[in-house]
Design a protein around this motif. Structure first.
Motif, PDB file in Angstrom:
ATOM      1  N   THR A 112       0.857  -1.065  -0.046  1.00  0.00           N
ATOM      2  CA  THR A 112       0.097   0.128  -0.018  1.00  0.00           C
ATOM      3  C   THR A 112       0.812   1.049  -0.128  1.00  0.00           C
ATOM      4  O   THR A 112       1.960   1.275   0.170  1.00  0.00           O
ATOM      5  N   HIS A 113       0.145   2.288  -0.256  1.00  0.00           N
ATOM      6  CA  HIS A 113       0.889   3.730  -0.319  1.00  0.00           C
ATOM      7  C   HIS A 113       0.987   3.832   1.176  1.00  0.00           C
ATOM      8  O   HIS A 113       0.158   4.621   1.747  1.00  0.00           O
ATOM      9  N   SER A 116       0.095   7.739   2.561  1.00  0.00           N
ATOM     10  CA  SER A 116      -1.342   7.802   2.819  1.00  0.00           C
ATOM     11  C   SER A 116      -2.020   7.076   3.880  1.00  0.00           C
ATOM     12  O   SER A 116      -3.055   7.213   3.968  1.00  0.00           O
ATOM     13  N   LYS A 145       6.836   4.887  -5.522  1.00  0.00           N
ATOM     14  CA  LYS A 145       5.519   5.156  -5.634  1.00  0.00           C
ATOM     15  C   LYS A 145       5.026   5.232  -3.908  1.00  0.00           C
ATOM     16  O   LYS A 145       3.736   5.024  -3.488  1.00  0.00           O
ATOM     17  N   ASN A 146       6.355   4.930  -3.227  1.00  0.00           N
ATOM     18  CA  ASN A 146       6.082   4.884  -1.608  1.00  0.00           C
ATOM     19  C   ASN A 146       5.314   3.552  -1.287  1.00  0.00           C
ATOM     20  O   ASN A 146       4.730   3.585  -0.070  1.00  0.00           O
ATOM     21  N   THR A 147       5.579   2.873  -1.804  1.00  0.00           N
ATOM     22  CA  THR A 147       4.482   1.443  -1.583  1.00  0.00           C
ATOM     23  C   THR A 147       5.774   0.569  -0.828  1.00  0.00           C
ATOM     24  O   THR A 147       6.647   0.461  -1.426  1.00  0.00           O
TER      25      THR A 147
END
Length: 236
Positions: A112-113, A116, A145-147
């Motif tokens: 997940t991001h 957020s 993507k900061n996942t």
């Protein structure tokens, strides 16, 4: 020939009483699990590993030794086994509960991001680390993507110190093709306030990663009294 001890035979009066108590305890748990005190929850857990024994005294002994349900399941296996009556099977059962809690908390974070889903990430970090008896350093590796692509325990230390080597962090981040890293460690004292050593180490890791184009998004310290974010505190 082995000698039977009263209570070993479930058809004996003591065994029947013990069986009835356990069944009533299970029923109470099913009806209202949150209503059970810590020692009764432990009693049910231990019953799975030691079905032939009255586990209430053992559960109370564990609470007395470690302090709470959370402290018991996060205690080291060897420390657990210092309590008379705790063998490998019982210790393993308790540690399964801890691992299950960690995996449940981690599931919403994986793939997940992360930025957020910050509150979910913090819940996971607290679940995994806040009650540990010794310091642990965890690294969360993120892609462009900061996942979250990897979550790894890098080091485990003592009650007040965990060594973290910038070169090893860089090496692992490059191997995972990470674009950013979040540092997480715990303070067994409960106070998440960073030490001078924490601040200096964070700067060293940040500088080392910056040299290969990898960012440090944050360094989070968790403890029983809460958490602390280096980014929010202006320390990054």
């Amino acid at each position: 020939m082995a000698k039977l001890v009263e209570g070993d035979d479930p058809t004996s009066p003591a065994g029947t009483s013990h069986k009835g108590h356990r069944e009533r305890l299970r029923s109470r748990f099913i009806e209202a699990p949150e209503a059970l005190p810590d020692y009764e929850l432990l009693e049910l857990l231990l019953a799975a590993a030691i079905p032939q024994k009255d586990t209430k005294p053992l559960a109370k002994a564990l609470i007395k030794r470690f302090g709470s349900f959370a402290d018991v399941i996060t205690a080291d296996v060897e420390d657990l086994k210092t309590v008379d009556g705790i063998k490998d099977a019982a210790a393993a059962t308790l540690k399964v509960v801890r691992e299950a809690a960690i995996r449940l908390a981690r599931a919403p974070v994986l793939n997940t991001h992360v930025i957020s889903s910050w509150d979910v990430l913090l819940d996971y970090c607290r679940t995994a680390m806040s009650t540990l008896p010794t310091e642990q350093f965890r690294l969360l590796f993120l892609d462009r993507k900061n996942t979250l692509i990897a979550d790894e325990v890098q080091q485990t230390g003592t009650v007040d110190h965990t060594p973290l080597y910038p070169r090893e962090v860089v090496k692992r981040a490059l191997a995972l093709h990470a674009s950013a890293v979040i540092l997480v460690h715990n303070h067994p004292s409960g106070d998440p306030k960073p030490s001078r050593a924490d601040i200096d180490m964070t700067r060293q890791v940040k500088d080392a990663l910056a040299g290969v184009g990898i960012a440090v998004h944050d360094h989070i310290i968790v403890g029983r009294k809460g958490h602390m974010s280096f980014k929010s505190a202006g320390l990054l």
